[in-house]
Design a protein around this motif. Structure first.
Motif, PDB file in Angstrom:
ATOM      1  N   ALA A  37       6.546   8.598  47.732  1.00 61.69           N
ATOM      2  CA  ALA A  37       5.261   8.200  47.173  1.00 61.69           C
ATOM      3  C   ALA A  37       4.251   9.319  47.398  1.00 61.69           C
ATOM      4  O   ALA A  37       4.507  10.267  48.147  1.00 61.69           O
ATOM      5  N   LEU A  60       6.334   7.868  38.957  1.00 60.36           N
ATOM      6  CA  LEU A  60       5.445   8.790  39.649  1.00 60.36           C
ATOM      7  C   LEU A  60       5.643  10.191  39.083  1.00 60.36           C
ATOM      8  O   LEU A  60       6.728  10.757  39.175  1.00 60.36           O
ATOM      9  N   PRO A  81       3.536   4.905  44.401  1.00 54.91           N
ATOM     10  CA  PRO A  81       4.947   4.986  44.775  1.00 54.91           C
ATOM     11  C   PRO A  81       5.862   5.325  43.592  1.00 54.91           C
ATOM     12  O   PRO A  81       5.478   5.208  42.426  1.00 54.91           O
TER      13      PRO A  81
END
Length: 266
Positions: A37, A60, A81
């Motif tokens: 993350a 992400l 995340p």
């Protein structure tokens, strides 16, 4: 989208955004392993309300790092995340992505199939716990969660599984908020203690015109404060770099989000 382009949209010089935000890559322990993350918070000493920012189905990547950076600059400690950590590290998509290409679409939908409601609930709890352990998080203030496209339901799930912490929920062109299944996200509303902003894409509304009414009725029945609005933009409009990005509508949605957080994360 680069830092400079995000700053231009936000009305801030790029150097100001970079100087005012601390960011780092982190690993978060969950019930199923370690999730990669990115975390962002205002630079300098202090603590701020926590926000979990679930990315859209492309995961992400730079666009969501930019969005996390921008939100942190507004005064929040933000975790973005990688929902697909069980399968692979982020970014799961690099370069241009065309949802009209069956090969690309099938690949990302295969990744989506690896996620379960139970898994997302466990992850949501773990991510909020992680945020609360950070020095940069002010645990005396409420926490927020936001989701985009496929992660709209994740935001509802987070608010339900961590109703002790989540006070504000934002979903933007969220998919599947109202279904006929017993697991439909809208049925979680009574389990939450949050206020909501639900921004619906016009083409999603055209496909499911009754969803907004069901959401409004569900919020009213549960006595939850909520703004449910159909925006004059298509699915994906809030994410810079998407094929349907619509800057005026994206900025208005961002303003609604900040208004929600400034009201509820106190």
């Amino acid at each position: 989208m680069t830092i400079s382009s995000v700053a231009a949209v936000a009305g801030l010089p790029s150097a100001t955004v970079a100087a005012n935000v601390t960011e780092r890559d982190v690993m978060v322990r969950t019930g199923d392993g370690m999730a990669d993350a990115a975390m962002f918070h205002p630079a300098g000493a202090g603590s701020w309300p926590a926000v979990l920012m679930w990315p859209d189905i492309l995961g992400l990547r730079p666009a969501f790092r930019d969005m996390g950076r921008r939100l942190a600059a507004a005064g929040y400690t933000v975790l973005v995340p990688n929902p697909f950590y069980r399968t692979r590290r982020a970014p799961v998509v690099t370069g241009a992505f065309d949802f009209n290409d069956p090969k690309q679409r099938d690949a990302i939908m295969s990744l989506r199939a690896t996620l379960t409601d139970a898994g997302i609930a466990k992850d949501a709890a773990a991510f909020i716990t992680f945020l609360d352990r950070q020095r940069a998080t002010n645990r005396r203030k409420g926490a927020g969660v936001q989701g985009y496209c496929f992660s709209g339901p994740f935001a509802f799930q987070t608010a339900a599984v961590r109703s002790d912490r989540i006070r504000a929920v934002g979903t933007f062109h969220g998919g599947g908020l109202v279904t006929k299944e017993a697991s439909s996200p809208h049925l979680l509303i009574p389990k939450t203690k949050a206020s909501f902003v639900v921004a619906i894409a016009r083409n999603d509304d055209q496909k499911q015109p009754d969803a907004k009414g069901i959401l409004k009725a569900s919020f009213a029945a549960a006595k939850r404060r909520a703004v449910v609005e159909v925006f004059p933009a298509d699915h994906g409009w809030c994410v810079p770099g998407s094929q349907t990005y619509d800057q005026p509508s994206a900025e208005r949605a961002w303003a609604e989000l900040l208004r929600l957080y400034r009201t509820r994360l106190v």
